[in-house]
Design a protein around this motif. Structure first.
Motif, PDB file in Angstrom:
ATOM      1  N   UNK A  12      27.162  36.249  23.225  1.00  0.00           N
ATOM      2  CA  UNK A  12      27.051  35.675  24.562  1.00  0.00           C
ATOM      3  C   UNK A  12      26.130  34.447  24.535  1.00  0.00           C
ATOM      4  N   UNK A  13      25.120  34.467  23.686  1.00  0.00           N
ATOM      5  CA  UNK A  13      24.220  33.312  23.581  1.00  0.00           C
ATOM      6  C   UNK A  13      24.982  32.105  23.036  1.00  0.00           C
ATOM      7  N   UNK A  14      25.802  32.306  22.013  1.00  0.00           N
ATOM      8  CA  UNK A  14      26.603  31.201  21.482  1.00  0.00           C
ATOM      9  C   UNK A  14      27.542  30.637  22.545  1.00  0.00           C
ATOM     10  N   UNK A  30      30.325  32.752  30.089  1.00  0.00           N
ATOM     11  CA  UNK A  30      29.004  33.270  29.742  1.00  0.00           C
ATOM     12  C   UNK A  30      28.439  34.273  30.748  1.00  0.00           C
ATOM     13  N   UNK A  31      29.174  34.569  31.814  1.00  0.00           N
ATOM     14  CA  UNK A  31      28.679  35.465  32.864  1.00  0.00           C
ATOM     15  C   UNK A  31      29.690  36.603  33.054  1.00  0.00           C
ATOM     16  N   UNK A  42      35.972  40.565  30.027  1.00  0.00           N
ATOM     17  CA  UNK A  42      34.753  40.097  29.351  1.00  0.00           C
ATOM     18  C   UNK A  42      34.768  38.573  29.389  1.00  0.00           C
ATOM     19  N   UNK A  43      33.636  37.938  29.091  1.00  0.00           N
ATOM     20  CA  UNK A  43      33.644  36.480  29.038  1.00  0.00           C
ATOM     21  C   UNK A  43      34.678  35.962  28.030  1.00  0.00           C
ATOM     22  N   UNK A  79      40.876  34.956  23.586  1.00  0.00           N
ATOM     23  CA  UNK A  79      39.869  35.727  22.860  1.00  0.00           C
ATOM     24  C   UNK A  79      38.713  35.977  23.811  1.00  0.00           C
ATOM     25  N   UNK A  80      38.164  37.174  23.732  1.00  0.00           N
ATOM     26  CA  UNK A  80      37.096  37.588  24.640  1.00  0.00           C
ATOM     27  C   UNK A  80      35.845  37.955  23.864  1.00  0.00           C
ATOM     28  N   UNK A  81      34.705  37.894  24.558  1.00  0.00           N
ATOM     29  CA  UNK A  81      33.451  38.327  23.968  1.00  0.00           C
ATOM     30  C   UNK A  81      33.652  39.732  23.390  1.00  0.00           C
TER      31      UNK A  81
END
Length: 130
Positions: A12-14, A30-31, A42-43, A79-81
């Motif tokens: 998530x940071x990336x 990112x949220x 997911x993000x 593609x998801x987190x």
């Protein structure tokens, strides 16, 4: 010939930092709670983030002597987190153009489920004699 693959599980940071550096304020990247309001579980991993992974793959494979002359990609899936992305490249053509040896490479990004998210192509020039 195949380029050595790279495998990445974005954090998530990336994703947040990629959004910041590309001035992409869309919160789906990112949220997690906001992404859910738009129907995503997911993000969402940015398409250009995946393009950057393909560029990294080609640059690493080509080494210090190779120069990317062309790079293109298109997205075919999401593609998801939490997804692990595997990037692969395969040489499809070797030739000479403009007095320099060149190689065309087909590229893919796929998730751990085998779903192709991104297809691409690159042309890499190498110094003569390499």
């Amino acid at each position: 010939d195949e380029a050595p693959s790279i495998t990445v599980t974005p954090t998530i940071v990336q994703l947040f930092l990629f959004s910041a550096i590309t001035w992409n304020a869309h919160r789906i990247h990112y949220d997690a709670p906001y992404a859910a309001t738009e129907g995503y579980p997911a993000p969402v991993i940015h398409g250009p983030f995946q393009g950057g992974l393909l560029s990294r793959l080609v640059t690493t494979w080509a080494g210090g002597g190779g120069v990317i002359r062309r790079l293109s990609y298109s997205h075919r899936g999401m593609a998801l987190l939490g997804d692990t992305l595997s990037c692969r490249g395969k040489v499809t053509k070797k030739y000479e153009e403009g007095g320099e040896p060149r190689v065309d490479v087909s590229l893919t990004v796929e998730t751990q489920k085998g779903e192709v998210t991104t297809l691409g192509r690159a042309t890499v020039a190498f110094p003569k004699g390499s």
